[in-house]
Design a protein around this motif. Structure first.
Motif, PDB file in Angstrom:
ATOM      1  N   ASN A 149     -22.584  15.094 -10.911  1.00 47.53           N
ATOM      2  CA  ASN A 149     -22.052  13.790 -10.512  1.00 47.53           C
ATOM      3  C   ASN A 149     -21.126  13.253 -11.592  1.00 47.53           C
ATOM      4  O   ASN A 149     -21.453  13.299 -12.782  1.00 47.53           O
ATOM      5  N   GLY A 150     -19.961  12.769 -11.176  1.00 49.51           N
ATOM      6  CA  GLY A 150     -19.016  12.189 -12.127  1.00 49.51           C
ATOM      7  C   GLY A 150     -18.261  13.199 -12.954  1.00 49.51           C
ATOM      8  O   GLY A 150     -17.602  12.830 -13.931  1.00 49.51           O
ATOM      9  N   ALA A 151     -18.307  14.483 -12.569  1.00 46.29           N
ATOM     10  CA  ALA A 151     -17.635  15.515 -13.359  1.00 46.29           C
ATOM     11  C   ALA A 151     -16.119  15.449 -13.251  1.00 46.29           C
ATOM     12  O   ALA A 151     -15.411  15.940 -14.123  1.00 46.29           O
ATOM     13  N   GLY A 152     -15.597  14.858 -12.165  1.00 44.60           N
ATOM     14  CA  GLY A 152     -14.153  14.744 -11.990  1.00 44.60           C
ATOM     15  C   GLY A 152     -13.593  15.515 -10.822  1.00 44.60           C
ATOM     16  O   GLY A 152     -12.371  15.580 -10.643  1.00 44.60           O
ATOM     17  N   LYS A 153     -14.459  16.076  -9.985  1.00 45.19           N
ATOM     18  CA  LYS A 153     -13.997  16.905  -8.875  1.00 45.19           C
ATOM     19  C   LYS A 153     -13.174  16.107  -7.862  1.00 45.19           C
ATOM     20  O   LYS A 153     -12.045  16.464  -7.537  1.00 45.19           O
ATOM     21  N   THR A 154     -13.765  15.014  -7.358  1.00 42.42           N
ATOM     22  CA  THR A 154     -13.073  14.222  -6.338  1.00 42.42           C
ATOM     23  C   THR A 154     -11.816  13.579  -6.901  1.00 42.42           C
ATOM     24  O   THR A 154     -10.780  13.518  -6.224  1.00 42.42           O
ATOM     25  N   THR A 155     -11.877  13.110  -8.135  1.00 44.46           N
ATOM     26  CA  THR A 155     -10.685  12.529  -8.758  1.00 44.46           C
ATOM     27  C   THR A 155      -9.566  13.559  -8.844  1.00 44.46           C
ATOM     28  O   THR A 155      -8.399  13.257  -8.562  1.00 44.46           O
ATOM     29  N   THR A 156      -9.908  14.778  -9.217  1.00 43.25           N
ATOM     30  CA  THR A 156      -8.906  15.855  -9.278  1.00 43.25           C
ATOM     31  C   THR A 156      -8.300  16.119  -7.906  1.00 43.25           C
ATOM     32  O   THR A 156      -7.078  16.228  -7.752  1.00 43.25           O
ATOM     33  N   MET A 157      -9.153  16.199  -6.889  1.00 42.45           N
ATOM     34  CA  MET A 157      -8.669  16.464  -5.539  1.00 42.45           C
ATOM     35  C   MET A 157      -7.755  15.333  -5.051  1.00 42.45           C
ATOM     36  O   MET A 157      -6.737  15.586  -4.400  1.00 42.45           O
ATOM     37  N   ARG A 158      -8.101  14.106  -5.370  1.00 44.70           N
ATOM     38  CA  ARG A 158      -7.267  12.970  -4.944  1.00 44.70           C
ATOM     39  C   ARG A 158      -5.905  12.988  -5.634  1.00 44.70           C
ATOM     40  O   ARG A 158      -4.893  12.622  -5.026  1.00 44.70           O
ATOM     41  N   MET A 159      -5.855  13.398  -6.889  1.00 43.80           N
ATOM     42  CA  MET A 159      -4.567  13.503  -7.574  1.00 43.80           C
ATOM     43  C   MET A 159      -3.717  14.616  -6.977  1.00 43.80           C
ATOM     44  O   MET A 159      -2.502  14.456  -6.791  1.00 43.80           O
ATOM     45  N   ILE A 160      -4.342  15.752  -6.665  1.00 48.62           N
ATOM     46  CA  ILE A 160      -3.597  16.852  -6.047  1.00 48.62           C
ATOM     47  C   ILE A 160      -3.052  16.430  -4.688  1.00 48.62           C
ATOM     48  O   ILE A 160      -1.926  16.769  -4.313  1.00 48.62           O
ATOM     49  N   ALA A 161      -3.857  15.664  -3.948  1.00 51.99           N
ATOM     50  CA  ALA A 161      -3.458  15.239  -2.603  1.00 51.99           C
ATOM     51  C   ALA A 161      -2.478  14.072  -2.614  1.00 51.99           C
ATOM     52  O   ALA A 161      -1.968  13.683  -1.561  1.00 51.99           O
ATOM     53  N   GLY A 162      -2.214  13.485  -3.778  1.00 48.89           N
ATOM     54  CA  GLY A 162      -1.258  12.389  -3.865  1.00 48.89           C
ATOM     55  C   GLY A 162      -1.832  11.032  -3.546  1.00 48.89           C
ATOM     56  O   GLY A 162      -1.089  10.066  -3.353  1.00 48.89           O
ATOM     57  N   TYR A 163      -3.160  10.926  -3.518  1.00 49.27           N
ATOM     58  CA  TYR A 163      -3.798   9.642  -3.236  1.00 49.27           C
ATOM     59  C   TYR A 163      -4.143   8.877  -4.508  1.00 49.27           C
ATOM     60  O   TYR A 163      -4.609   7.738  -4.434  1.00 49.27           O
TER      61      TYR A 163
ATOM     62  N   ASP B  27     -17.104  20.104 -15.767  1.00 53.33           N
ATOM     63  CA  ASP B  27     -18.095  19.284 -16.458  1.00 53.33           C
ATOM     64  C   ASP B  27     -17.369  18.315 -17.389  1.00 53.33           C
ATOM     65  O   ASP B  27     -16.499  18.723 -18.160  1.00 53.33           O
ATOM     66  N   GLN B  28     -17.690  17.028 -17.258  1.00 52.16           N
ATOM     67  CA  GLN B  28     -17.082  15.985 -18.079  1.00 52.16           C
ATOM     68  C   GLN B  28     -15.544  16.047 -18.039  1.00 52.16           C
ATOM     69  O   GLN B  28     -14.871  15.898 -19.054  1.00 52.16           O
ATOM     70  N   GLY B  29     -15.016  16.277 -16.831  1.00 52.25           N
ATOM     71  CA  GLY B  29     -13.580  16.231 -16.629  1.00 52.25           C
ATOM     72  C   GLY B  29     -12.819  17.466 -17.044  1.00 52.25           C
ATOM     73  O   GLY B  29     -11.582  17.485 -16.985  1.00 52.25           O
ATOM     74  N   ARG B  30     -13.535  18.514 -17.456  1.00 52.10           N
ATOM     75  CA  ARG B  30     -12.871  19.732 -17.912  1.00 52.10           C
ATOM     76  C   ARG B  30     -13.392  20.945 -17.154  1.00 52.10           C
ATOM     77  O   ARG B  30     -14.559  20.982 -16.749  1.00 52.10           O
ATOM     78  N   ILE B  31     -12.530  21.938 -16.992  1.00 45.25           N
ATOM     79  CA  ILE B  31     -12.951  23.197 -16.385  1.00 45.25           C
ATOM     80  C   ILE B  31     -13.709  24.007 -17.433  1.00 45.25           C
ATOM     81  O   ILE B  31     -13.194  24.284 -18.514  1.00 45.25           O
ATOM     82  N   VAL B  32     -14.951  24.387 -17.086  1.00 48.88           N
ATOM     83  CA  VAL B  32     -15.764  25.186 -18.000  1.00 48.88           C
ATOM     84  C   VAL B  32     -15.908  26.623 -17.514  1.00 48.88           C
ATOM     85  O   VAL B  32     -16.392  27.484 -18.255  1.00 48.88           O
ATOM     86  N   ALA B  33     -15.493  26.889 -16.272  1.00 46.63           N
ATOM     87  CA  ALA B  33     -15.485  28.264 -15.759  1.00 46.63           C
ATOM     88  C   ALA B  33     -14.553  28.334 -14.564  1.00 46.63           C
ATOM     89  O   ALA B  33     -14.485  27.402 -13.762  1.00 46.63           O
ATOM     90  N   ASP B  34     -13.832  29.442 -14.438  1.00 40.47           N
ATOM     91  CA  ASP B  34     -12.963  29.710 -13.292  1.00 40.47           C
ATOM     92  C   ASP B  34     -13.028  31.205 -13.029  1.00 40.47           C
ATOM     93  O   ASP B  34     -12.263  31.987 -13.584  1.00 40.47           O
ATOM     94  N   LYS B  35     -13.986  31.604 -12.189  1.00 37.92           N
ATOM     95  CA  LYS B  35     -14.252  33.015 -11.947  1.00 37.92           C
ATOM     96  C   LYS B  35     -14.683  33.212 -10.500  1.00 37.92           C
ATOM     97  O   LYS B  35     -14.943  32.247  -9.784  1.00 37.92           O
ATOM     98  N   THR B  36     -14.779  34.451 -10.085  1.00 37.63           N
ATOM     99  CA  THR B  36     -15.339  34.727  -8.772  1.00 37.63           C
ATOM    100  C   THR B  36     -16.835  34.435  -8.807  1.00 37.63           C
ATOM    101  O   THR B  36     -17.482  34.515  -9.871  1.00 37.63           O
TER     102      THR B  36
END
Length: 240
Positions: A37-51, A206-215
């Motif tokens: 919760n509060g990691a920044g996922k939805t905020t990131t998606m809203r910025m990508i979507a232009g909202y 986590d805490q607004g940063r990407i900590v892993a990007d893998k399959t």
């Protein structure tokens, strides 16, 4: 490249919600966003979507800067926020016609767009039933169809299976897999099972940063399971 994100940052007062997130996405990829919760996922998606305007950084869709040319960029993406509003007294057909016309489509173009989106979202015979009488699963499909109306190559889906029963989740996951064959998708989800079932990549935030990007497979191999990977990378905090 379908989507290029570089150095996105967003603060709310003194709180840093997103802190330098960057990644790319191409057609045929389904990326799952995971984080507490509060990691920044939805905020990131809203910025990508232009909202939502970023404080720093850039998101480009087909090399179109979302912040600088929002309308052109949004013509190329479909966005389904969590809890997207629907008008219960409308049928899916009338609701989708309404959405198409607000996008400036002619009557003929709107009719073709609604038929295509309804087919892609597999609305079937529910197309002429009042939305308020539909199951949660079919209401989510109506929302998804509205995001597909203009046939975008990039889809951003925030909790697309939230609140659905197992059968409904299975049906929507099948639909997401099918849509991902010809598009790029970003999905925020509670479910590690869902990431494993439908996603070609998992981005853990986590805490607004990407900590892993893998399959998902690479995360399982490295940590023993997706659940253990999540707990290790985010210090075992609540899943979102």
């Amino acid at each position: 490249m379908l989507l290029q994100v570089d150095g996105l940052r967003k603060t709310f007062g003194r709180r840093v919600a997103v802190d330098g997130i960057g990644f790319s996405l191409d057609v045929g990829e389904i990326v799952g966003f995971l984080g507490p919760n509060g990691a920044g996922k939805t905020t990131t998606m809203r910025m990508i979507a232009g909202y939502l305007e970023p404080d720093e950084g850039v998101a480009k869709i087909f090399n179109i800067d979302v912040a600088q040319e929002r309308r052109r960029a949004q013509e190329r993406l479909g966005y389904l926020p969590e809890g997207a509003p629907l008008y219960g007294e409308m049928t899916p057909w009338t609701f989708l016609r309404f959405v198409a016309e607000t996008r400036g489509m002619s009557r003929e173009a709107a009719r073709h767009a609604v038929r295509r989106a309804a087919q892609d979202a597999r609305l079937g015979e529910t197309i002429d039933q009042p939305i308020e009488t539909l199951s949660k699963g079919y209401r989510r499909r109506v929302g998804l169809a509205s995001a597909l109306l203009h046939d975008p190559l990039l889809l951003i889906l925030d909790e697309p299976t939230d609140g659905l029963d197992p059968n409904q989740r299975h049906a929507v996951r099948d639909l997401i897999r099918k849509l991902g064959e010809e598009r790029g998708l970003i999905i925020s989800t509670h479910s590690l099972e869902e990431v494993e079932a439908v996603c070609t990549r998992a981005i853990v935030i986590d805490q607004g940063r990407i900590v892993a990007d893998k399959t998902p497979e690479a995360l399982k191999e490295e940590h023993g399971s997706l659940e253990r990977a999540f707990q290790t990378l985010t210090r075992g905090e609540e899943r979102v």
